[in-house]
Design an enzyme around this catalytic site. Structure first.
Site, short mmCIF file in Angstrom:
data_model
loop_
_atom_site.label_atom_id
_atom_site.label_comp_id
_atom_site.label_asym_id
_atom_site.label_seq_id
_atom_site.Cartn_x
_atom_site.Cartn_y
_atom_site.Cartn_z
CG HIS A 1 -1.75 1.24 1.38
ND1 HIS A 1 -1.31 2.34 2.09
CD2 HIS A 1 -2.95 1.57 0.87
CE1 HIS A 1 -2.23 3.28 2.04
NE2 HIS A 1 -3.24 2.85 1.30
NE ARG B 1 -10.53 0.22 -7.90
CZ ARG B 1 -9.36 -0.18 -7.39
NH1 ARG B 1 -8.65 -1.11 -8.03
NH2 ARG B 1 -8.89 0.34 -6.28
CB CYS C 1 -5.21 0.28 -14.44
SG CYS C 1 -6.32 -0.95 -13.73
#
Length: 902
Positions: free
Chosen positions: A464, A626, A840
């Site tokens: 992350h 998204r 992506c």
């Protein structure tokens, strides 16, 4: 049988087709210069075939090979007019080891092979320089002992010091013949008594011993480790080159230099160089490299203008230009001058920084020497990072306190802060901060945005922290396992040292180093040639390059780097700050649908405003948004303070809230209740997001006077019916929005292919999708069955053991993940030839992966803003290499079709 020995002299060289493989870099270089009729010292090279015959200590040099060496010496004696162990004018050799690539651990160069107790006296009389002759002999003994006997050179320095004290020298070295001979004798006694060896006095035996030691060095532990790291085969082998010595240190008519065919600061054709004349440096004045403009070197009559240079500077200029013309690139040339006679020893493509490489390539295109495609192929895409991020101005005295994964490039110095709130408060005071965490979570994003850099103890290059840092252009180092953090105590422990909040550290996201203290940084500056190179790339590439961005800062940065739209806007990243996260928590913790809708209504104007700004920044370029993807527990409070604050907002007891939070925790959240599964469980979430997107598209279009066509991405689809379900919600909302606004809006609905089942069933899913975007991060996780956040440690071991070539989270796994992508592309286009296909995931900015995506036929790649230039260049290189370059033409428009409903 392969040829074992190749000779060379000016104008004549036995040069095989695979010169570097056969002769090593040094031998190949000298044979090339000789074949170009340039002045080189005559010599010979023992090929890698000879090494294969004699590379072990047991095998030694065969009689046949020794015979070939003796024949080569006879040829050298005739060529030079000198004799190896002769009665006058002794022939001395320099012996150099090299492989097909530069490699540490190989035997060092040994100079003056052929000197012994007798020939040193002959050389002294010939040159009328006793000191030079004996200095050369002592240097030879030292290097011979180091290479052949593995002696420590420092031992000989101690011997010289002892002799100085014993003999009472009044200078730094011997001055009389007796002193020189006494020191030489001391060296030779040391070899006999301490090393148990006898220094050979026969030049041929000296040469054989040096060659054998050079051959054996291929299996030195350092060389072996380098070969394994760089996948160099064990049997590739090395070559040994021996050539006549040049006496470049003897007088003011001698010296050593390096010349470049171009000024790397400007890229223009202009001889530059450095030269050491008789121990005095002509070139480096104040640390600057001497520039020798070609037009200023020689008069019309051919006489040299450069004073102090003992050789033919006009000839040097011509030689260097000839080499550049032959190589077709800027070159640097090592040369020597011995008694005013010029010799070239090596040439290579000039070493240069990324900025210098771009300047040279662009300038050579302007001069008509190379085509645009060649300029594009000469620049390593990853090297552009040097131009896009700050770098450390190092002085060699830095204290490295830990090293981890280089997760996001660039460097930053700042005060240590252990929490996002603390980082935000300190940054608000104008102080640079480094956010230091065991690992980051979505709720840390606001702290990452204000920090100058991010450091985590755990995680890899796709964790992350790494993904977010690359997206916002912040340096990041992850997986520094040597560090220990106690955030409650505000302590960072590193190598028995304690650092506290407020202490300064520096991180280098390009090397993975964590350094003590505040270091000076050099800010990037994009040159005009950089923009020109990008123009070359844009004319050559086929694939478009989009960016992954959620914030205006990211979107503007990406546009400035040439992004052609947004390929991934992760809406969850918009919910982690201030009142937004509170509204999200209220929605998640609501008791019923009515409570969820009430909280979502407060988020609607925030989302709409976000999307309007992104649409306006992109100014008509595609924007793929998204829908909410992560598990809901990621938005919930974790610390006692946050839990108490949220409980008070909701009117609950903290204990009740904690039970509710515990009920939402999942054992394996990345494979749990997330993605389109959330939309199916809580349709009201998607209704609000779809409304925000479509209303924003209408408003942005009205402001711009041109239609905005959003692309709505449904995440984690594995079943066609999942996409049908969510798409039906989006279509219903679209109908209501258009009826309420009295305006029609076109939009696309597609999905992210990130599950193996979705790839296998791509033909069926494509019937309901306007576009696919491959999410390679999760696709890699689900194909391999490993977590990207937990895999950094053992994947590094896999790489060291040769089980995998590269981390599959950084470079696409062509045989597994890539096979699924290729299958999905073929199936999707068979169903819908006009479907738009992109990627992506993080590999969208990886040059090696981009080459695969070009071959697979994807329409675009999407990557973090600061990787956009890298992707543009890599896409151009991939198109050129695949023969699909559209030189002079703009990349094609997206093949996705627009949908509209009234």
């Amino acid at each position: 049988m392969s040829k074992r020995l190749f000779t060379f002299s000016r104008g004549a060289a036995a040069r095989p087709v695979d010169a570097a493989e056969t002769l090593g870099l040094k031998g190949a270089n000298l044979s090339l210069l000789a074949s170009l009729d340039l002045p080189v010292p005559p010599g010979f090279t023992l090929s890698t075939a000879a090494w294969r015959e004699a590379s072990s200590p047991e095998s030694g040099l065969s009689p046949a090979l020794r015979g070939e060496i003796r024949d080569a010496i006879d040829w050298l004696e005739t060529t030079t007019g000198r004799r190896f162990d002769g009665d006058q004018r002794p022939l001395l050799l320099a012996v150099r080891t090299s492989a097909r690539t530069a490699m540490p651990g190989l035997a060092e160069t040994v100079l003056d092979v052929g000197l012994n107790n007798r020939t040193v006296e002959l050389l002294a009389r010939e040159l009328e320089d006793l000191g030079f002759a004996f200095r050369s002999y002592l240097r030879f003994i030292e290097s011979f002992a180091a290479v052949v006997y593995k002696a420590d050179p420092a031992e000989f320095e101690d011997l010289a010091d002892d002799e100085r004290k014993l003999a009472g020298w009044r200078t730094d070295g011997p001055t009389t013949p007796e002193q020189w001979r006494a020191l030489t004798a001391r060296y030779l006694r040391f070899i006999e008594t301490e090393l148990g060896r006898t220094f050979p006095q026969t030049p041929l035996e000296q040469l054989y011993a040096v060659i054998q030691a050079a051959f054996v060095s291929w299996r030195d532990p350092v060389a072996r480790a380098f070969r394994i790291l760089h996948s160099i085969p064990e049997n590739a082998g090395l070559a040994v080159t021996a050539h006549a010595m040049i006496f470049n240190e003897r007088s003011q008519n001698s010296g050593t230099g390096r010349a470049l065919s171009r000024d790397l600061k400007t890229g223009r054709s202009q001889l530059t160089g450095e030269f050491m004349l008789g121990g005095r440096d002509l070139a480096a004045v104040g640390g600057e490299v001497q520039s020798w403009p070609l037009s200023d070197l020689c008069d019309v009559d051919g006489s040299a203008k450069l004073t102090g240079f003992p050789g033919d500077i006009c000839a040097l200029s011509d030689h260097v230009r000839r080499i550049e013309a032959h190589v077709g690139d800027a070159v640097e040339v090592d040369f020597m001058v011995g008694d005013s006679e010029l010799f070239l020893l090596q040439s290579r493509v000039a070493k240069r920084s990324a900025a210098e490489a771009i300047r040279v390539a662009v300038e050579m295109v302007r001069e008509g020497l190379i085509e645009e495609a060649e300029a594009i192929l000469r620049i390593e895409p990853a090297s552009l990072d040097q131009l896009l991020h700050p770098t450390i101005l190092r002085n060699g005295e830095e204290t490295v306190i830990g090293k981890g994964m280089p997760a996001s490039p660039g460097a930053a110095s700042g005060e240590i802060m252990f929490g996002a709130e603390a980082a935000r408060e300190r940054a608000a005071q104008g102080v640079p901060v480094i956010l230091v965490r065991n690992e980051t979570h979505p709720e840390d994003i606001h702290g990452m945005h204000v920090a100058d850099g991010v450091l985590t103890v755990r995680g890899g290059t796709t964790s992350h922290a790494a993904v977010v840092a690359r997206g916002i252009g912040k340096p990041c180092v992850t997986g520094v396992n040597a560090l220990r953090i106690d955030p409650e105590a505000g302590v960072l422990q590193a190598r028995n040292r304690i650092f506290r909040a407020g202490d300064w550290i520096t991180i280098d996201g390009s090397s993975g180093e964590v350094i003590e203290g505040r270091l000076p940084l050099q800010r990037p500056a994009l040159s005009g040639e950089f923009a020109v190179l990008m123009e070359f790339a844009d004319r050559a590439r086929r694939m478009r390059v989009r960016t992954n961005a959620e914030t205006p800062l990211e979107a503007r940065a990406a546009r400035s780097f040439g992004a052609e739209g947004i390929g991934l806007c992760r809406t969850e990243h918009m919910f982690f700050e201030g009142p937004r996260v509170q509204a999200m928590r209220e929605m998640i913790l609501a008791a019923d649908e009515a409570g969820r809708r009430a909280a979502l209504e407060r988020l609607l104007p925030m989302q709409r405003s976000d999307f309007i700004e992104l649409f306006e920044i992109m100014a008509g370029l595609p924007v793929t948004i998204r829908l909410l993807d992560p598990p809901l527990h990621e938005f919930l409070p974790t610390g006692d303070g946050e839990i108490a604050e949220t409980a008070a907002m909701l009117g609950l007891e903290p204990a009740v809230l904690m039970r509710r939070i515990a009920s939402l925790q999942e054992y394996n959240p990345m494979l749990g209740h997330r993605g389109c599964r959330l939309a199916i469980s809580y349709p009201e979430i998607i209704e609000v997001q779809a409304r925000a997107i479509l209303e924003a598209a209408i408003e942005a279009g009205e402001r711009a006077g041109a239609a905005v066509v959003p692309e709505i991405m449904v995440p984690l689809v594995g079943l066609r019916r999942e996409l049908d379900f969510v798409k039906a919600i989006i279509d219903r909302v679209a109908g209501r929005v258009m009826a309420e606004r009295g305006r029609s809006v076109a939009y696309l609905v597609g999905t992210m292919i990130e599950l193996p089942r979705a790839a296998v069933r791509a033909d069926t899913i494509a019937e309901a999708a306007d576009f696919f975007s491959f999410g390679t991060n999760d696709l890699t996780q689900t194909v391999f069955g490993i977590s990207r956040d937990d895999s950094a440690g053992f994947l590094a071991t896999y790489e060291r053991q040769g089980i995998i070539d590269r981390d599959p989270f950084q470079t696409v796994d062509v045989d597994g993940v890539g096979e699924l992508i290729a299958m999905a592309v073929e199936k999707a286009r068979r169903t819908r030839p006009d479907i738009s296909l992109g990627v992506c995931g993080e590999q969208g900015g990886d040059p090696l992966s981009i080459g695969f995506f070009e071959r697979t036929g994807l329409d675009y790649v999407s990557c973090s803003p600061f990787r956009v230039p890298i992707a543009r260049l890599a896409a151009a290189q991939a198109a050129i290499r695949s023969g699909q370059a559209l030189m002079g033409a703009a990349p094609p428009k997206s093949r996705g079709r627009h949908r509209s409903e009234s």
